[in-house]
Design an enzyme around this catalytic site. Sequence first.
Site, mmCIF file in Angstrom:
data_model
loop_
_atom_site.group_PDB
_atom_site.id
_atom_site.type_symbol
_atom_site.label_atom_id
_atom_site.label_comp_id
_atom_site.label_asym_id
_atom_site.label_seq_id
_atom_site.Cartn_x
_atom_site.Cartn_y
_atom_site.Cartn_z
ATOM 1 N N THR A 1 0.848 -1.288 -0.054
ATOM 2 C CA THR A 1 0.057 0.078 -0.129
ATOM 3 C C THR A 1 0.907 1.273 0.130
ATOM 4 O OG1 THR A 1 -1.630 -1.040 1.214
ATOM 5 C CG2 THR A 1 -1.830 1.112 1.264
ATOM 6 N N GLN B 1 0.065 -9.724 -6.536
ATOM 7 C CA GLN B 1 -0.549 -11.094 -6.674
ATOM 8 C C GLN B 1 0.059 -12.144 -7.353
ATOM 9 O OE1 GLN B 1 -3.213 -12.179 -4.752
ATOM 10 N NE2 GLN B 1 -3.576 -10.289 -3.694
ATOM 11 N N CYS C 1 -9.587 -5.023 1.794
ATOM 12 C CA CYS C 1 -9.950 -3.739 2.095
ATOM 13 C C CYS C 1 -11.228 -3.377 1.848
ATOM 14 C CB CYS C 1 -9.021 -2.950 0.921
ATOM 15 S SG CYS C 1 -7.265 -3.495 1.356
HETATM 16 N N1 PLP Z 1 -2.223 -4.533 -4.168
HETATM 17 C C1 PLP Z 1 -2.505 -5.700 -4.335
HETATM 18 C C2 PLP Z 1 -2.937 -6.107 -5.727
HETATM 19 C C3 PLP Z 1 -3.089 -6.471 -3.241
HETATM 20 O O1 PLP Z 1 -3.995 -7.630 -3.579
HETATM 21 C C4 PLP Z 1 -2.848 -6.021 -2.174
HETATM 22 C C5 PLP Z 1 -3.388 -6.614 -0.840
HETATM 23 O O2 PLP Z 1 -4.214 -6.700 -0.378
HETATM 24 C C6 PLP Z 1 -2.083 -4.821 -1.730
HETATM 25 C C7 PLP Z 1 -1.720 -4.129 -2.946
HETATM 26 C C8 PLP Z 1 -1.915 -4.455 -0.474
HETATM 27 O O3 PLP Z 1 -0.710 -4.849 -0.005
HETATM 28 P P1 PLP Z 1 -0.471 -4.679 1.482
HETATM 29 O O4 PLP Z 1 -1.171 -5.481 2.451
HETATM 30 O O5 PLP Z 1 0.971 -5.339 1.632
HETATM 31 O O6 PLP Z 1 -0.322 -3.142 1.925
#
Ligand code: PLP
Length: 380
Positions: A69, A174, A314
């Site tokens: 994120t 992913q 989320c």
């Molecule tokens: N990007 C994608 C495609 C995700 O699936 C996720 C996870 O939910 C994130 C970003 C965010 O990852 P993180 O939990 O490391 O912030």
Amino acid sequence: MIYLDNASTTPLHKTILEEILPYFTDHYGNPSSLHKLGIETKNALSLARDRIKKAINMECKVIFTGSATEANNLALKGVMHSSKGKHIIVSAIEHDSILEPAKSLASEGYEVSYIPVDRYGMIDINKFEDMIREDTVMVSLMLANNEVGTIQPLKEAIDIAHKHDILVHSDVVQAIGKLNLDLGNLDLATISAHKSYGPKGVGALCLKDDIKIRAIIEGGGQEYNLRSGTQNVPAIVGLGKTMELSKSFDYGRVRELRDILIKRLLEIPNSRLNGHPKYRLPNNAHMTFLGINGEDLIIQLSNKGVAASTGSACTTNKQRESHVLRAMNFSYEEIKGSLRLSLGIQNTSEEIEEACNIIADTIMELRRISPYSYKYNTLA
Ligand code: PLP
């Protein structure tokens, strides 16, 4: 618990855990310190950077962050804030960690265009090219979608973008371990550890050396002055090991199990597979079962020992319907009845067999108590 929510997070791999542990105990130096203990952890960070660059085949700076994120926020805000152009393009099905900073940029006066997708969650590449303007700075396009698993034509998008001199960022979170990551042509890439058997709370933005970018977190100047704060050394060591191991995970076997799961669940009346039938992640089975409420199904499944989700974690926090399925033009009923099953290397064929029975029984039960049971529990 039969864990079929590996797109949300994964259990920590034993080899990765073993690599991390000494950095909680013996190797505790601050990587910015000049003494031996500091040099030791600084070297551990360098090794992690090298492992990452090798895994994605990209000559780049690796900026460690506290999550994917944060890396996505840094990519979008950092690049736009240091450029003259005012226009950015993102796909309509990006993760919230792209869409929300894009919204913030829009509120600051930048212009954002959203690439539409089809019924399978695939971007319209021609529309993308049409959106490019004189003042377009960058495009952000994920390699594989976290909800429906659709794999995007990233290589084609890079060719188009570079023809027009615009930067390409991709969130490849992913795809780690599941697709061949040869990202040498990308300008910026976001990675994270916890979707691929590594620790939570660590990510990185990989970016080509000549890209102008401004920090969003300021302070002591760590991470090339782009992400201040003492580095989370154990987690970063874990991220490096995750990336090194990523190619060794047997997703061929996972794909076989996933295909069995899909075949069995499609035998349930009024069920369908979402996402692209061919260009999809090997561990993703995103399905709709008409006439049920996905949240009710998740709770029932959890009570019976199966962990699944309706979509992104989320989105679950925000209690709103999936923007991905909306962008794919799904009806309210189709969105409501959706279920994401995401497999991992730890799942066994016995687990999949048992999960299929539990899921099928639960759906039939939920429909039976619904006033519309006559409509759905028989073949259309
Ligand atoms: N990007 C994608 C495609 C995700 O699936 C996720 C996870 O939910 C994130 C970003 C965010 O990852 P993180 O939990 O490391 O912030």
